[in-house]
Design a protein around this motif. Sequence first.
Motif, short mmCIF file in Angstrom:
data_model
loop_
_atom_site.label_atom_id
_atom_site.label_comp_id
_atom_site.label_asym_id
_atom_site.label_seq_id
_atom_site.Cartn_x
_atom_site.Cartn_y
_atom_site.Cartn_z
N ASP A 73 12.36 5.95 -0.41
CA ASP A 73 11.49 5.15 0.46
C ASP A 73 12.15 3.78 0.65
N TYR B 69 11.71 -1.39 3.28
CA TYR B 69 12.14 -2.79 3.44
C TYR B 69 13.65 -2.91 3.62
N THR C 161 10.40 2.59 8.28
CA THR C 161 9.18 2.24 9.02
C THR C 161 9.44 1.15 10.05
N SER D 225 6.85 -0.81 10.58
CA SER D 225 5.74 -1.70 10.24
C SER D 225 6.19 -3.06 9.71
C1 PLP Z 1 7.32 0.94 -0.20
C2 PLP Z 1 6.44 1.22 0.96
N1 PLP Z 1 6.51 2.41 1.55
C3 PLP Z 1 5.75 2.73 2.60
C4 PLP Z 1 4.85 1.83 3.09
C5 PLP Z 1 3.97 2.27 4.24
O1 PLP Z 1 4.35 1.69 5.41
P1 PLP Z 1 3.81 2.25 6.80
O2 PLP Z 1 2.90 3.40 6.54
O3 PLP Z 1 3.11 1.10 7.43
O4 PLP Z 1 5.04 2.66 7.54
C6 PLP Z 1 4.71 0.57 2.53
C7 PLP Z 1 3.74 -0.39 3.04
O5 PLP Z 1 3.43 -1.40 2.47
C8 PLP Z 1 5.54 0.26 1.42
O6 PLP Z 1 5.45 -0.91 0.80
#
Ligand code: PLP
Length: 372
Positions: free
Chosen positions: A196, A199, A226, A228
Motif C-alpha cells: 500500500d 503516500y 490513490t 486522494s
Molecule cells: C495507507 C493508506 N492506504 C489507503 C488509504 C485509503 O485511501 P483512499 O481510499 O482515499 O484512496 C489511506 C487513507 O488515509 C491510507 O492512509
Amino acid sequence: MDDPRKQAPSASATVRFRPEIVSAAAYRQGRPAPEGGFKLSSNENPFPPLPSVVAAIEGAAQEVNRYPDASAAGLVARLARLNHVADEQIAVGPGSIAVLHQLVTAVAGAGDEIVYAWRSFEGYPSVVTLTGATAVQVPLTAEGVHDLDAMLAAITDRTRAVLLCSPNNPTGLTLGHDDVERFVASAPRDVLIVIDEAYVEFVRDDEAVNGLAIIADHPNVVTLRTLSKAYGLAGLRVGYAVGHPEVIAAVRASGLPFELSSIAIEAAKAALDAREDLTDQIDEIVARRHQIEAGLTDQGWALPDSQGNFVWLPIGARTEWAADVLEAQGIIARVFPEGIRVTVGERESIEPLLTATAEIVRGLSESAETAS
Ligand SMILES: Cc1ncc(COP(=O)(O)O)c(C=O)c1O
C-alpha cells in the motif's frame, strides 16, 4: 421540531446478521476543523482543486443522466502510461480502500487469514472484517516500522494475503526496497502481497520500496495507489492497483459495475493530465514537512523520519491532553493511543502547530520532573 411522522421502529430487527458485522467498529473519520482552525486529521491535500479539474467536473456534470464507462478505459490508459505497464495491469475503484477490499475479497473468506502490521492504516481491520477473514496483526517494532521477520513468521497455511504499508500510516516510516524484495522472495508464492503506497508521491528516501519495481518479477505482488492524497481528489474517491494481469482480472471481477462515477473518472483524468502543476504542490508539501520536522527537532522531539504528508508525534500516554493543547491553537489532529498524527497542511497552520508542540514539550517535561 421533531417530525411527528418520524417514528422509531419499535421491535428489534429479526434478520440474522453476520456476527462480525454486528460487532464491527465504525470507521473513525478525522474531525473537521473549528472556525478559523485547521483540519490536519485526514492526510488530505490542503490545496483546492486545479481549475482544469473543476472544469472537468463541471463538464461531466452535464451528462450525469448517462451511466459512466464501466471500464473507465480512458483513466486506466492514463494510469498505465504513468506507471509504464499495460492497461491489463491496472484496476481502478472508488478509493484505494475499495480496491483493497476487492483484492482481499478475491483471495480470502471465512477461515482465511490476512496478515498486516499494527498500528497501521485504520481501514485494514474494516476491510478484513467485511470479507469474513481473520486479521492477524503483527506489532510494529519499537522504532515504528514493520517487523518483517515477525510478519513472515505469522504466515500460515491459512494466510491468503499480507498487507505492507509504506510509508506507514500513522508513523510515516517507509520499508526498505531490499527488505521487501527479501520478504517477497521468502513468502509463499500463492500468498497475495499488497504494498500500500498511498503516500508514494511524498517519499524522498531513495532506499524506500518502490512497488512497481517489484511487481514485474513477482506475480503475487500488487501495489496500491490513490488519487486522494497527492492528487487532491479525496472527496471524489479514485484509487488503483497495479499488478499481474491475472490478479488484476480477479480484482476487477470482485467489484460491482459502475463503481467510479463519470465525474470521478473525468476529474481523475484531468488531474493526471495536470501532473506538472501537481508536482509543484507535492514539492511544496514536502518542503512544509521538512520545515515542521526541523521546528519539532529544535524543540527536542525525537521523530520518526516521515515520508508521508504527515508527521507522527510519539507522545505516549498523554495524547488526549496533547490533542487539547493542539486544539487550543486551532489544530485538529488524529489522536491514537500511542501518539498523534498531524497532516502537513496549510502554510498558515505551521506556526500555531509549532506553538502548540512547544507547549506540549514543556508540559511533558514538567510532568516528568514532578514524577522524578
Ligand atoms: C495507507 C493508506 N492506504 C489507503 C488509504 C485509503 O485511501 P483512499 O481510499 O482515499 O484512496 C489511506 C487513507 O488515509 C491510507 O492512509
